[in-house]
Every structure is written in C-alpha cells, then in structure tokens.
Design an enzyme around this catalytic site. Sequence first.
Site: not given
Length: 579
Positions: A242, A174, A272-273, A182, A357, A285
């Site tokens: 984001r 990601d 995404k998403h 990351r 996901d 999440h």
Amino acid sequence: MAGVFPSPRVTIATLLLVALSVMAGCAGSGKSKVGAASSEPDPTTGGTGSPPADHPPVVRLVATLSDEDLVGQVLMPYAYGASATEVSTGSAAGNQKLAGVDTPAEMITRYRLGGLILVGFSADDPTGSNQPTTNVDGPGQVHALTTGLRGAAATLPAATLPDGGDLPLLIGTDQEFGIVTRISDGVTVLPSAMAAGAAGQPALTEAAWRAAGTELAALGVNVDFAPVADVLGVDSTVIGSRSYGADPRATAEQVGAAVRGLQAAGVAATLKHFPGHGHTAVDSHGDLPVLAQDREALGTADLPPFAAGIRAGAGLVMSGHLDVTAVDPGVAATFSRRVLTDLLRGELGFDGVVVTDGMNMAPARVMPPGEAAVAAINAGNDLILMPPDVAGAHRGLLDALHDGTLPRERLVQAVTRVLTLKQRLAASQTPPMSVLGAAGHYAAAQRLAEAAITQVRGDCTGIDGPVTVSSSAGRDTTRALLTEALRTSGVEVVTTGGTRVHLVGYGDTTADLRADADVTVAMDTPYLLARARSAVLLATYSSSAASMAALARVLRGAAPAPGRLPVPVDGLPETSCAG
C-alpha cells in the site's frame, strides 16, 4: 467531466476567522443555534442572529445550523445495505444495532450526517477486520446507492447554502488499489502504490489516478481515502504494498502526483495514516502501534510525503491510531492535540479536513463511542469515521457541546472545514457512467504497470518455448489472467512441462515458493524473492489485469523490465536489467 480542486489553505483559514468571530458575537445566547440572537444587538451579526450578507456563504450557513446539525456534520459512519432505501432483513438488523434505524437513508436524515463511507473487503485485505459488511457489488448498484444517499442528504439544513448552492454529502471509500480495493468490477483497476513507486515516474502516477478519480466521480464517490503516504521502513503486512516505498523523497513525489490526479477529477484525496504507519509492523486494526523513532527521524523519514501531499492541495488527512512517542508518548495520534493541532496544522500548515481512521478499530475503542468522538474532535479531527455506535457518538458530542466539554468554537471550526470541502466538491461536474473502463483509462493503468515490472535476477531477454503457470493457493483468478495474457502475446501455455512461472502474493511465505520454478514473480511486496531459488526473479507488486498483461510482455521478451525495487531486499539489487 474533470474539475479543478484548488488548495484549501488560505480560503479555509479566512473562513474560520470569520466563522469564529460570528460565533463569538453570539456566545451566551443560550439558544441551540450558533447564530441565534443574543439579548443585545451584536455588531458582528447585525443583531439579527445571522451574519451580514457579505459574509462567505459557508459561514452564513454554519451560523444557522442547530446543534444537532452541527454534530451530525462531523460524523461519517458506514451503513448496511446495497441500497439507500431498500435493504434486506439482515441489513436492517445491522443498521438497527449500529444506529437504531433500518436503512442508510434513515441514518442520514436522523443524525444529519456529513458523510457516509462505502465498505467492503477481499481475501487479501489487511483492513478487512473493521469492514463488517459490504455495499459495493458493482457499478450500477454503487451508482444507485450513492444517488439515493445524496437524495436523502439533500433534505438536510446543511445541504443548501444561503445563496442557493447545493452542498453534497461526502461519500467516501478506500480505493487505494492493490490489496485494498473496494470497487473492482466494471472499473479501471490501477496497479498498487508500490508498483507506482517501482515505476518511479510521477507523471504516469498522476495520469492513472486522474483516470481512476474520474471513474469514482462517475459512480458518485467524492472522497477517496487514498493515497497512503506512509514510508515503508519495515516488512509490514498491514501497510506493505500500500506504500509507494522506502525512500521518503521518492514517496513524496508519488503521493503528490496521486493527489493531483485524483483532485483534478473532482475527488478529494486523503493522506494517511498521519504521521506515518510505515515504521511499525503492528496492525492498528487490533493494537496500538508504537512509533519509536525520535523527532528528527520522524521529520526526515515519515513526514515528507504528508508535506508533499499538503502542498499538492489534499482535501483531507487521516489521523492514525499510532502512539507517536517523540511527540505525545502514550497517546494515540487520533486523540493527540500535539500531533494533530501542533504538528499537522501548526508545523505542516494543513488547513483542510482531518478525518479519523475507523473508530471501530481496537485502539479507538478504549473509550465509549461518545467519549471517543469528543476526544477526537478536541484533538483536532474534523470528521469521525466509522463510529461503532452512531447514536452514542452523536449523543456524546451533543452532550459535550452543551456541558462545555466540547468547546463550541472547536465544533464550528470542524463543521466549517467540512462544509468548505463540500463546497469545493460541488464545483466539479459529475462524469457520465460511460467513462467507466474507458480505453484511455486502461491505457493509463497499463503504462504504469509496464513501467513497474522489476527484474532482480536472470536473463533479461525473455523466455523461449512453452510456459506452465502455477501459483500459491487461492490465486486461480490471477493465474488465469496471466495465462490469457501470455496466449494473447503469442506464448504457448501448457499444463505440464516447459518453463514454470510461479506467482506468489500477499501473505505468502517460504512454504508457498516452488523449488522447481524457473521464474518466480512477486505480486505484492518483493521481500519473499530473497528466499526464492528460481533463475529468474520478477516483481509486479500487483495482481491486476494490467500488471499481468505487462508481465506477459516481459516474459515473452517483447518489453523490458524497467522498474526498480522501491524497498531494499536482502541480497538482491534494485534491478538486474538496468538500461
């Protein structure tokens, strides 16, 4: 060296038709191989158990794979350990719990995996709850890890086409930039998506993402789970910066540009998403968000960036753990055939790889891992990302294939798409590690950062005299970056007195503002600026080195603040420095 990543639609559709015709000719054989010989000669396969030599190589490969190999190719878990073959005792224990193996390499070979995701998290990361470990420490380590992972996968039957061509393991991460980044050490770090939205120049976005993609490819990463295609309709801590912004058309242009940039570098982009996480503030999440907008609103406010990314040739689309009430109420999109097959494939025409996901997120854990994997593939997903129990997911898929709960043709479709993506990626040459942090790459990030700086209150000519830099708690690194950039620009920075510039970022609240700040700068979403009392209000949307350098030039008066708010903020204009 950059590679061209063509649009998949016509080619994959043709391959699937051929693959399914081959499979149909082999039905009823009772063998473990898709193309095993039946009791009677078959005109499609020539009675040999393999399709004719004039069939596409991917179709011929799929026809030879065992059921275990087919199932493995639709799994893309994470693993513990910074190396493919040598891990700590703690990492081995983590892998044993996750998959019954010690190392990432063993996980690949035991389950014949189609891919692996590299994981990690930072302090300001809304995705950290499903990142149970980190295996991205730095460029040299990541390159060694991906080399080892590819070496393990090269031994699998699915790794070599009948004509001798090699198919790479899918290695993803990601790398969105901004609050979800990351890999940050030793590479060019771009501003956030929202910064690009504020800049409003898709050409700059495409150039920056091409630079970033080139560096990912050099590290051995060939799938980026980016860009975020969610249109931001609410103040959301899980999506926030984001997203490229609140305007569907502008966001669509930015998403298309990011896809083109990444894939020109030989890295597959992921939208995404799906079908859009930006109109709910609930974090998927931990819970299943409900998208309450009607079908018309979904089509006009959420789907345009996905459609633009598909037109740009995106290799993957990530399904969201979202209850899309206008399409299939009460069912997470991850498990909804109406959302993934009817809407995404049927209406939007996407024919690439659909990836879930993280299946270790709460909405996907309402079922056991094997059952959840089967439901996701049946709904239209082609890759299962981050299953919480790799052995359970593999076993569940295999059992469902054998008892008919998972139709063989659906699995063949999924594997054909995955292998076709790999075939496209294999056509790109891997750049040398020397491209990391290249001057031209940083310049592309810098141009984007400079175009993003937005001023919404105060004098537009910069500040005079010495400056004191302060920040909310935990932002010492960013404060140091701005201090250095100001000094490099010729601005005196002092510890007390002078003009106070105060930095706020992800997760900050009114309590993190300073009443004595002359300038307040939002380094994430700009919503907090509505409650700031400073004479000058600025937004960078990002705390990257490039963004801090761009901010320093604006503060000194050496550069304008050309950006515009990409989301509405109560009481503030898009810009106070137009022109």
